[in-house]
Design an enzyme around this catalytic site. Structure first.
Site, mmCIF file in Angstrom:
data_model
loop_
_atom_site.group_PDB
_atom_site.id
_atom_site.type_symbol
_atom_site.label_atom_id
_atom_site.label_comp_id
_atom_site.label_asym_id
_atom_site.label_seq_id
_atom_site.Cartn_x
_atom_site.Cartn_y
_atom_site.Cartn_z
ATOM 1 C CG PHE A 236 -41.715 -75.954 -14.582
ATOM 2 C CD1 PHE A 236 -40.533 -75.338 -14.963
ATOM 3 C CD2 PHE A 236 -41.693 -76.861 -13.540
ATOM 4 C CE1 PHE A 236 -39.340 -75.636 -14.330
ATOM 5 C CE2 PHE A 236 -40.505 -77.167 -12.906
ATOM 6 C CZ PHE A 236 -39.326 -76.562 -13.293
ATOM 7 C CB ILE A 460 -40.893 -69.042 -10.272
ATOM 8 C CG1 ILE A 460 -40.398 -68.716 -11.685
ATOM 9 C CG2 ILE A 460 -42.196 -68.303 -10.003
ATOM 10 C CD1 ILE A 460 -41.330 -69.209 -12.794
ATOM 11 C CB THR A 462 -36.336 -67.191 -13.645
ATOM 12 O OG1 THR A 462 -37.132 -66.217 -12.982
ATOM 13 C CG2 THR A 462 -37.221 -68.322 -14.117
ATOM 14 N NE ARG A 598 -29.199 -53.529 -24.002
ATOM 15 C CZ ARG A 598 -29.650 -52.303 -24.195
ATOM 16 N NH1 ARG A 598 -30.815 -51.940 -23.712
ATOM 17 N NH2 ARG A 598 -28.938 -51.427 -24.869
ATOM 18 C CG ASN A 601 -27.529 -62.002 -15.350
ATOM 19 O OD1 ASN A 601 -26.717 -62.849 -15.748
ATOM 20 N ND2 ASN A 601 -27.581 -61.611 -14.093
ATOM 21 C CD GLN A 608 -34.720 -69.428 -17.035
ATOM 22 O OE1 GLN A 608 -35.677 -70.011 -17.539
ATOM 23 N NE2 GLN A 608 -34.448 -69.511 -15.738
ATOM 24 N N GLY A 673 -38.739 -61.721 -24.161
ATOM 25 C CA GLY A 673 -38.738 -62.806 -23.169
ATOM 26 C C GLY A 673 -37.909 -63.970 -23.653
ATOM 27 N N GLY A 675 -37.222 -66.961 -21.252
ATOM 28 C CA GLY A 675 -37.222 -68.083 -20.304
ATOM 29 C C GLY A 675 -37.670 -69.406 -20.888
ATOM 30 C CD GLU A 676 -42.679 -70.153 -20.738
ATOM 31 O OE1 GLU A 676 -43.429 -71.015 -20.300
ATOM 32 O OE2 GLU A 676 -43.071 -69.038 -21.091
HETATM 33 MO MO1 MOS Z 1 -44.941 -70.800 -17.913
HETATM 34 S S1 MOS Z 1 -46.272 -72.119 -18.838
HETATM 35 O O1 MOS Z 1 -45.240 -69.433 -18.814
HETATM 36 O O2 MOS Z 1 -45.289 -70.797 -16.266
#
Ligand code: MOS
Length: 709
Positions: A236, A460, A462, A598, A601, A608, A673, A675-676
């Protein structure tokens, strides 16, 4: 049928992971390998008078105990992405509890662990600065050391004038505590020297970054360092930069002439690698009676170490979220004798939106305006600070669709009762900057029509290998079973880091270009008409008619300064139950709507966002790493004493959806992006839902029962 952009391809590495055949850094052995165990400083500040390693050296199987006296003097100063300007074990100074002061090397792990426990450090303790607790005292301007990624202060418009003339003001201070990353796999590294070449198998988010640092510290050329990261077991942010154990492992292997492996214990994950440092944020808003913002002022103070000035740029949220004509931000640090902080999911706006989102919700209550209407009144049609147009933004759709799905407009003034629970509802904005890093990939086409993707990125957890596979499948018209993916090695084409929610955009675009390149090359060399998405049969026929055994396509993604502001957006709605007798709060349901370009997946994207919302709930209501102010050490150094959301904390009623959107300014694959993003905004939405249910504004996270009874 092939799996292209937008297919919900399941994890290609799932079976390897759940059957235990996936090998992580700590699963690797080398001939003659020594097990290394770090010894940490017992005090947070002082000087080492001596280290008595006599009993440790007599433990059967122990081959070496290395201290600063035995460590090679490294070719300092280090360069980013080394985490710190301070190289470990170079002198007798102690700057934080747990700082590595020795490493024990042994033939067996048990021997090394036992011997490390009997190393005696004779320490002259010095007065130390304790980790501050939620106050602003001691804040200072961060020092420029080459590690800062931007200026500490920024200003736009006439802030003084706006505050002087405003009819409504809101100012409050919001605190979030230091929190540790705790991925399932602790940090681990195996270092081995052979003929002057350093090879490392490392649990990292950036194999090429580790190589940069090792080259600098050991004075090596890039072809003298190879870093492999075949699987990284969760990360993370604490595996994003290079931390002391990696440097010490490489040095120990060099000194002893034998491969050395260091696996951090869970306790060492608290003080030997980083955490997200405490932030004390003050937000001031000036507005008109109808809710139009005239100015935002935002200061964020984060804890940093004695050696470095890590700045978590939380105030970026106030530069990017609302259309205020005047904005002023300040970043400050509070120095303490603690290990250094770093980015943690979700950094930057993820931190700043806690304070800004909570402040906006409080202003909405003060003005008696629906929080969505207040946000719509201040919708940033262009980047509020730079005036740049957005590459894409469907935030209005997020509000509208999210509010409808949640039933937001029916929110009652008073909380409803459900048995012992008072039910509260809250919402907030989600946002993240869009980080883009250069990346390269090859796609190797074989005579049988199979393809192999090659890129030095790392997974990692994801699902990047799956996403790369489906992107290549989409271009070549192949079934996923005919495409394999090799990642996690600096022998492969250079790829950027796996942080900042950047990989799908960057590495994905490189793989798409490489697949298109191999197709174009084949088209040129074969007499057969290939067309788009030819499929395995046509590919192998073309290969054989042209007499080609193997053909390699090359692709890259080189982000250039964009005339557009690149951001992701979203809206999160939560419903909490509050038990007024026990002070307990529970998440009952949530709705998230996101504008991310877009979605490549939908299955991994959903995963996520669900993970991000669970993470946000943990930040809002559970997580905090506390330091003992007398001893200057983390109070809890294991997972037993750390409250984190488990399945029972997270309801099944979490409704996540993405607004239909393609953003080709961000990346040729049309995605931004994500993921976060899901981890942002949840804290501010929860705090507002708690206010709705309990009638109390809690401005210090986590919102625990003791703050509510
Ligand atoms: Mo994350 S803080 O972009 O690994």
């Amino acid at each position: 049928m092939s799996a292209g952009l937008g297919a919900s391809l399941p994890r290609q590495d799932g079976p390897a992971k759940v059957t235990g055949t996936a090998r992580y850094a700590a699963d690797h052995l080398a001939e003659g390998m020594l097990y290394g165990v770090l010894v940490g400083a017992p005090v947070p500040a002082g000087r080492l008078r001596a280290i008595d390693a006599h009993s440790a050296r007599t433990v059967p199987g122990v081959t070496h105990v290395l201290t600063h006296a035995e460590m090679p003097k490294l070719a300092a100063p280090p360069v980013p992405p080394a985490s710190s300007v301070r190289v470990p074990m170079q002198d007798d100074e102690i700057q934080y509890e747990g700082e590595p002061i020795a490493v024990v090397l042994a033939e067996r792990l048990e021997a090394a662990e036992y011997a490390a426990s009997v190393v005696q450090a004779d320490v002259e303790a010095a007065p130390f600065t304790a980790h501050p607790r939620g106050h602003r005292a001691g804040a200072e301007v961060p020092r420029e050391s080459g590690y800062l990624s931007g200026p500490a202060d920024a200003e736009h418009g006439d802030v003084e004038h706006a505050f002087a003339g405003a009819s409504v003001r809101h100012e409050a201070t919001y605190v979030q505590p230091s929190r540790h990353h705790n991925p399932m796999e602790p940090s681990a590294t195996l270092a081995l020297w052979q003929d002057g070449v350093l090879t490392m198998v490392d649990a990292t988010q950036w194999a090429y970054g580790v190589r940069i640092v090792m080259c600098a510290l050991f004075g090596l050329a890039s072809d003298q360092v190879r870093v492999r990261s075949p699987h990284t077991g969760g990360a993370f942010g604490c595996k994003g930069l290079v931390w002391p154990h990696q440097i010490i492992a490489a040095a120990a292997a060099r000194i002893t002439g034998r491969p050395a492996r260091i696996v951090l214990s869970r306790a060492q994950m608290y003080s030997t690698v980083a955490y997200q440092p405490q932030m004390v944020q003050t937000v001031s808003l000036a507005a008109s009676n109808d809710g139009r913002l005239a100015a935002i002022e935002h200061e964020s103070i984060n804890v940093t170490s004695a050696s470095d000035d890590f700045v978590e740029y939380a105030t970026l949220a106030s530069q990017t979220t609302y259309a205020a004509p005047a904005i002023r931000v300040r970043q400050r640090v509070q120095r303490a004798n603690v290990n250094l902080g770093t980015a943690m999911r979700a950094p930057v706006e993820g931190c700043g939106l806690w304070a800004l989102g909570a402040a906006i919700n409080e202003l909405a209550a003060q003005l008696q305006i629906d929080p969505i209407d207040l946000r719509l009144a201040n919708h940033a049609d262009v980047h509020p600070f730079t005036g740049q147009p957005w590459s894409s933004k469907k935030l209005r759709e997020c509000y509208e669709d999210g509010a409808r799905a949640f039933g937001w407009r029916r929110r009652p003034n008073e909380p409803e009762r459900d048995g012992p629970w008072l039910v509260g509802q809250g919402m907030a904005d989600c946002a993240m900057g869009t980080f883009r890093f250069p990346s390269n990939a090859h796609v190797r086409l074989q005579a049988d029509g199979r393809a192999v993707i090659l890129s030095g990125t790392q997974d990692i957890g994801t699902g990047i290998a799956t996403i790369l596979t489906q992107i290549a499948c989409g271009v070549l018209g192949l079934e996923p079973g005919l495409v394999s993916c090799e990642i996690g090695d600096t022998e492969l084409p250079e790829a950027g880091p796996t942080f900042g929610s950047s990989s799908t955009m960057g590495v994905g675009a490189a793989v798409m270009a490489a697949a298109q390149d191999v197709l174009a090359k084949l088209d040129e060399r074969s007499a057969q008409e290939l067309g788009a998405t030819p499929g395995a049969g046509a590919l192998s026929a073309a290969m054989s008619s042209a007499g080609i055994e193997e053909l390699v396509g090359v692709g890259s993604f080189s982000p250039e300064d964009s005339p557009y502001a690149l951001h992701t957006f979203g809206a999160i709605f939560v419903e909490v139950g509050f038990d007024p007798e026990l002070g307990i709060i529970r998440l009952r349901r949530a709705v998230g709507r996101y504008s991310v370009g877009r979605v490549i997946n939908p299955r991994t994207a959903l995963s996520q966002m669900l993970g991000g919302i669970a993470w946000g709930w943990g930040k809002a209501t559970m997580e905090a790493s506390r330091q003992d102010e007398r001893l200057g050490r983390w109070l809890s150094k294991n997972l037993a004493g750390v409250a984190l959301p488990v399945n029972a904390d997270i309801p099944s009623d979490i409704d996540v959806a993405f607004i239909d959107e393609v953003d080709e300014h961000a990346s040729p694959i049309g995605g931004k992006g994500l993921g976060e993003l899901g981890a942002t905004g949840v804290d501010a939405a929860v705090a507002d839902a708690v206010f709705h249910a309990a009638g109390r504004r809690i401005r210090e996270l986590p919102i625990t029962p003791d703050k509510l009874v």
